[in-house]
Design a protein around this motif. Sequence first.
Motif, PDB file in Angstrom:
ATOM      1  N   PHE A 197       0.819  -1.218   0.000  1.00 12.11           N
ATOM      2  CA  PHE A 197       0.000   0.000   0.000  1.00 12.11           C
ATOM      3  C   PHE A 197       0.849   1.263   0.000  1.00 12.11           C
ATOM      4  N   LYS A 198       2.099   1.165   0.389  1.00 13.55           N
ATOM      5  CA  LYS A 198       2.923   2.365   0.467  1.00 13.55           C
ATOM      6  C   LYS A 198       3.145   3.008  -0.901  1.00 13.55           C
ATOM      7  N   ASP A 211       9.340  -2.445   2.961  1.00  9.26           N
ATOM      8  CA  ASP A 211       8.328  -1.947   2.029  1.00  9.26           C
ATOM      9  C   ASP A 211       8.478  -0.485   1.649  1.00  9.26           C
ATOM     10  N   GLN A 238      -3.331   8.466   1.950  1.00 13.39           N
ATOM     11  CA  GLN A 238      -3.828   7.165   2.397  1.00 13.39           C
ATOM     12  C   GLN A 238      -5.311   7.227   2.755  1.00 13.39           C
ATOM     13  N   PRO A 277      -3.767  -3.263   9.845  1.00 16.49           N
ATOM     14  CA  PRO A 277      -2.497  -3.736  10.414  1.00 16.49           C
ATOM     15  C   PRO A 277      -1.550  -2.543  10.562  1.00 16.49           C
ATOM     16  N   SER A 278      -1.100  -2.306  11.784  1.00 16.90           N
ATOM     17  CA  SER A 278      -0.455  -1.027  12.059  1.00 16.90           C
ATOM     18  C   SER A 278       0.954  -1.174  12.612  1.00 16.90           C
ATOM     19  N   GLY A 279       1.826  -0.292  12.120  1.00 18.80           N
ATOM     20  CA  GLY A 279       3.210  -0.244  12.594  1.00 18.80           C
ATOM     21  C   GLY A 279       3.521   1.161  13.078  1.00 18.80           C
ATOM     22  N   ASN A 280       3.623   2.080  12.112  1.00 20.51           N
ATOM     23  CA  ASN A 280       3.828   3.476  12.472  1.00 20.51           C
ATOM     24  C   ASN A 280       2.526   4.244  12.630  1.00 20.51           C
ATOM     25  N   PHE A 281       1.407   3.593  12.383  1.00 14.90           N
ATOM     26  CA  PHE A 281       0.065   4.157  12.571  1.00 14.90           C
ATOM     27  C   PHE A 281      -0.270   5.302  11.622  1.00 14.90           C
ATOM     28  N   GLY A 282       0.435   5.376  10.488  1.00 18.40           N
ATOM     29  CA  GLY A 282       0.102   6.408   9.506  1.00 18.40           C
ATOM     30  C   GLY A 282      -1.175   6.058   8.755  1.00 18.40           C
ATOM     31  N   ASN A 283      -1.271   4.798   8.338  1.00 17.48           N
ATOM     32  CA  ASN A 283      -2.407   4.348   7.556  1.00 17.48           C
ATOM     33  C   ASN A 283      -3.702   4.490   8.361  1.00 17.48           C
ATOM     34  N   ALA A 305       7.099  -5.237   8.500  1.00 22.04           N
ATOM     35  CA  ALA A 305       6.872  -3.812   8.219  1.00 22.04           C
ATOM     36  C   ALA A 305       6.154  -3.122   9.381  1.00 22.04           C
ATOM     37  N   MET A 306       5.772  -3.908  10.382  1.00 19.56           N
ATOM     38  CA  MET A 306       5.107  -3.327  11.555  1.00 19.56           C
ATOM     39  C   MET A 306       5.941  -3.515  12.814  1.00 19.56           C
ATOM     40  N   HIS A 317       0.933  -9.352   7.304  1.00 17.69           N
ATOM     41  CA  HIS A 317       0.360  -8.096   7.806  1.00 17.69           C
ATOM     42  C   HIS A 317      -1.161  -8.143   7.711  1.00 17.69           C
ATOM     43  N   THR A 356      -2.428  -5.240   3.187  1.00 12.39           N
ATOM     44  CA  THR A 356      -1.506  -4.153   2.856  1.00 12.39           C
ATOM     45  C   THR A 356      -0.355  -4.563   1.947  1.00 12.39           C
ATOM     46  N   ALA A 357      -0.141  -5.870   1.758  1.00 16.62           N
ATOM     47  CA  ALA A 357       0.953  -6.290   0.873  1.00 16.62           C
ATOM     48  C   ALA A 357       0.569  -7.595   0.189  1.00 16.62           C
TER      49      ALA A 357
HETATM   50  C1  LIG Z   1       4.177  -0.104   6.406  1.00 18.36           C
HETATM   51  C2  LIG Z   1       3.309  -1.295   6.431  1.00 18.36           C
HETATM   52  C3  LIG Z   1       2.333  -1.467   7.429  1.00 18.36           C
HETATM   53  C4  LIG Z   1       2.161  -0.496   8.571  1.00 18.36           C
HETATM   54  O1  LIG Z   1       1.595   0.724   8.169  1.00 18.36           O
HETATM   55  P1  LIG Z   1       1.690   1.996   9.129  1.00 18.36           P
HETATM   56  O2  LIG Z   1       1.081   3.101   8.350  1.00 18.36           O
HETATM   57  O3  LIG Z   1       3.148   2.207   9.395  1.00 18.36           O
HETATM   58  O4  LIG Z   1       0.943   1.658  10.365  1.00 18.36           O
HETATM   59  C5  LIG Z   1       1.496  -2.561   7.346  1.00 18.36           C
HETATM   60  N1  LIG Z   1       1.632  -3.470   6.367  1.00 18.36           N
HETATM   61  C6  LIG Z   1       2.571  -3.357   5.412  1.00 18.36           C
HETATM   62  C7  LIG Z   1       2.683  -4.415   4.377  1.00 18.36           C
HETATM   63  C8  LIG Z   1       3.431  -2.260   5.402  1.00 18.36           C
HETATM   64  O5  LIG Z   1       4.351  -2.146   4.448  1.00 18.36           O
END
Ligand SMILES: *Cc1c(COP(=O)(O)O)cnc(C)c1O
Length: 431
Positions: free
Chosen positions: A106-107, A138, A224, A247-253, A301-302, A356, A381-382
């Motif tokens: 999704f990035k 990613d 996004q 699915p969240s890592g940096n919580f931007g999405n 990626a999270m 993810h 997301t991927a």
């Molecule tokens: C970056 C990423 C995430 C996390 O997204 P955030 O916006 O950082 O929360 C989730 N899934 C995939 C595949 C990513 O590349």
Amino acid sequence: MQYFSLQNPAHSVSFETAVVQGLAPDKGLYFPEQIPVLPDNFIANLHDYTDHEIGYEVIHAFAGDEIPAEALKQIVKDTLHFPFPVQKVSGRTYALELFHGPTLAFKDVGARFMAGCLGYFRRNADKPVTVLVATSGDTGGAVASGFYNVPGVDVVILYPSGKVSTLQEKQLTTLGNNIRALEIQGTFDDCQRLVKTAFLDEELQRRRQLTSANSINVARWLPQMFYYFLAFKQMKAAHHKLVFAVPSGNFGNICAGMMAAAMGLPVSHFVAATNVNDTVPRFMTTGQYTPGKAVATLSNAMDVADPSNFVRVLQLFGNSLPALQEKFTAISFNDQDTARTMEQVWKEYHYMLDPHGAVGYLGLQQYLETAPDLTGIFLETAHPVKFEDTAPPAIREDIHAPARVLSLYNKEKVSTILPADYTAFKNWLMR
Ligand SMILES: *Cc1c(COP(=O)(O)O)cnc(C)c1O
């Protein structure tokens, strides 16, 4: 539109400055001074609009008059040039597939939109700007693809050697031209530290104009929002009360999704699903924000211990935990849950999750149990092929790369290996 720094609301800048700087000089994240509310009849009739029209309608107020309408429409068009299908998986569970872009994650959307904006702002610049980006996999690929051959922009990608998947590495290292890859003998945190140190280095800044393409940049974060509107359009949503699980890592999405809701998109609830890097789920129950050290997981990626965009989520709710709890739930899952779910969903529904998406799926199932009247969409997301190296053996042979990326496997990797050492990195940049 003006943007203020979350460290200091009195510090306010234009969209262009926010995009070119990335982070405010006081290290605060930029946040828009207003959140425009879209007309009800636009939202009610989303299915009458093309994806490009929706994208433009959603984003134009955030760019204000700094990018003329025609140029912005073109940027939106270049950004949304692949499909975002919603697929039914089972019962009340739908997948919003965000992996149909050039790098299968999704990035791509944020990276392409930011590249379009930066390219526009730099169109008459005499000196190139260098985009520095640290990636755990990613982000780097999406940025490389999005910025490839954008005039006036050089891209330097730092990635941890041996810690990204085969396909991810190919995406980072095979484009050439204005894209260069540094293979750092260390971890993702080392890569991030090198980039952060470079941004504080005045001598280096005099030599090269630096900017970041990490998810804190408003031009990566805001587009996004498109996903949520495009999902809503496909659900012909009047009939559904929706919950999104992200699915969240940096919580931007997920924060962009909550911005979409603030603009008027009717969403009942948001679920942030994390792996064992559970700083936010713990915060939601204890009110204590205590990031530990990031732990490596299948959903790499999270693997983020201190999610940078969470301050934006809080800002949206006036920094009130009870207000946030009403609209937002955060749940964490371990790798066993993730792998088991990938196998089970393939076996039962013939839907192939990536790790993810599997975490998002799990978050959605758990929440739906408590909400019988809601329909759920999790964000896939991927593409699973990006993580096939670590997929459960029982399903690995059922994962197939889409035809359009097969040629990547035969391309030759070009990277520069560097130790995780700032002096070495700086010397390389100063050449
Ligand atoms: C970056 C990423 C995430 C996390 O997204 P955030 O916006 O950082 O929360 C989730 N899934 C995939 C595949 C990513 O590349």
